[in-house]
Write an enzyme that holds these catalytic residues in place. Sequence first.
Site, short mmCIF file in Angstrom:
data_model
loop_
_atom_site.label_atom_id
_atom_site.label_comp_id
_atom_site.label_asym_id
_atom_site.label_seq_id
_atom_site.Cartn_x
_atom_site.Cartn_y
_atom_site.Cartn_z
N ASN A 153 -1.69 12.73 0.23
CA ASN A 153 -0.49 12.10 0.78
C ASN A 153 -0.34 10.70 0.20
OD1 ASN A 153 1.78 11.79 2.62
ND2 ASN A 153 0.45 10.44 3.83
N HIS A 210 1.28 6.95 1.30
CA HIS A 210 1.80 6.19 2.45
C HIS A 210 2.19 4.80 1.95
CE1 HIS A 210 2.28 5.04 6.63
NE2 HIS A 210 1.56 3.96 6.39
N ASN A 232 9.08 10.62 -5.19
CA ASN A 232 7.66 10.83 -5.53
C ASN A 232 7.46 12.22 -6.11
OD1 ASN A 232 5.65 8.58 -4.79
ND2 ASN A 232 7.08 8.55 -3.10
N ARG A 290 6.25 15.53 8.60
CA ARG A 290 5.63 16.28 9.69
C ARG A 290 4.12 16.07 9.65
NH1 ARG A 290 9.40 18.21 13.21
NH2 ARG A 290 11.32 18.47 12.02
C1 GRF Z 1 7.94 7.04 0.30
O1 GRF Z 1 8.04 5.65 0.53
C2 GRF Z 1 6.60 7.53 0.81
O2 GRF Z 1 5.55 6.59 0.66
C3 GRF Z 1 6.88 7.73 2.27
O3 GRF Z 1 8.20 8.22 2.35
C4 GRF Z 1 8.90 7.82 1.18
C5 GRF Z 1 9.37 9.08 0.49
O4 GRF Z 1 10.23 8.72 -0.54
N1 GRF Z 1 5.95 8.68 2.84
P1 GRF Z 1 10.63 9.87 -1.61
O5 GRF Z 1 11.20 11.04 -0.82
O6 GRF Z 1 9.36 10.26 -2.33
O7 GRF Z 1 11.63 9.20 -2.50
#
Ligand code: GRF
Length: 201
Positions: A106, A108, A13, A90
């Site tokens: 954020n 999710h 992400n 965290r």
């Molecule tokens: C993603 O699925 C996000 O929604 C969740 O943890 C994962 C992180 O993946 N909170 P990355 O580190 O962004 O590849």
Amino acid sequence: KRMVIFASGRGSNAEALHEAVENGTINAEIKALVTDIPGAACIDKAKSWGVPVIVADRKSFDSKQAFEQYILDAIAPYAADVICLAGFMRLLSSDFISHYEHKIINIHPALLPSFRGLHAQGQAVAAGVKIAGCTVHFVVPDMDAGPIILQSAVPVLEDDTEDTLAARILTKEHPTYVRAVQLFCDDKLTIDGNVVRGTQG
Ligand code: GRF
């Protein structure tokens, strides 16, 4: 806008946000990446972007308060307009959040308010839902709560496992997070109680 990204793992992400900043989709500059996990894959990604990395290993601090104070002090010089949590594992305290009111976003991997917390994709498979997805939201002290900015849906297939569903959701997370942060950085979003407006223009 001045962006700081917080990540704990792979950083896909974070990578999507960086790519969108580079191609001008998101009107921001990434000032730093913060991680709580020494050696996390997102660190090498940030370094390849030439972005300063702040590692705050929770085990090095004798309290959550000291851990958070270290991060607050480390990012203060960047005067962040937006903090993007991208797989940051965290929970941030009310005190931390109060320093960046309505500026922490954020993502999710579930359609909140369903399936808060860890293994959200596995919760969805176990619950037998037919539609799952991801949610981009403003961060409030409650875990995986806060005003929702955007959501995207994917089908849940009968032979899905947590991993196959997580992979399908992840393909929607990247564009959804980019669009939400783009809207924020273009000052298009307003928060009216629990409702975020300005996302359907
Ligand atoms: C993603 O699925 C996000 O929604 C969740 O943890 C994962 C992180 O993946 N909170 P990355 O580190 O962004 O590849």
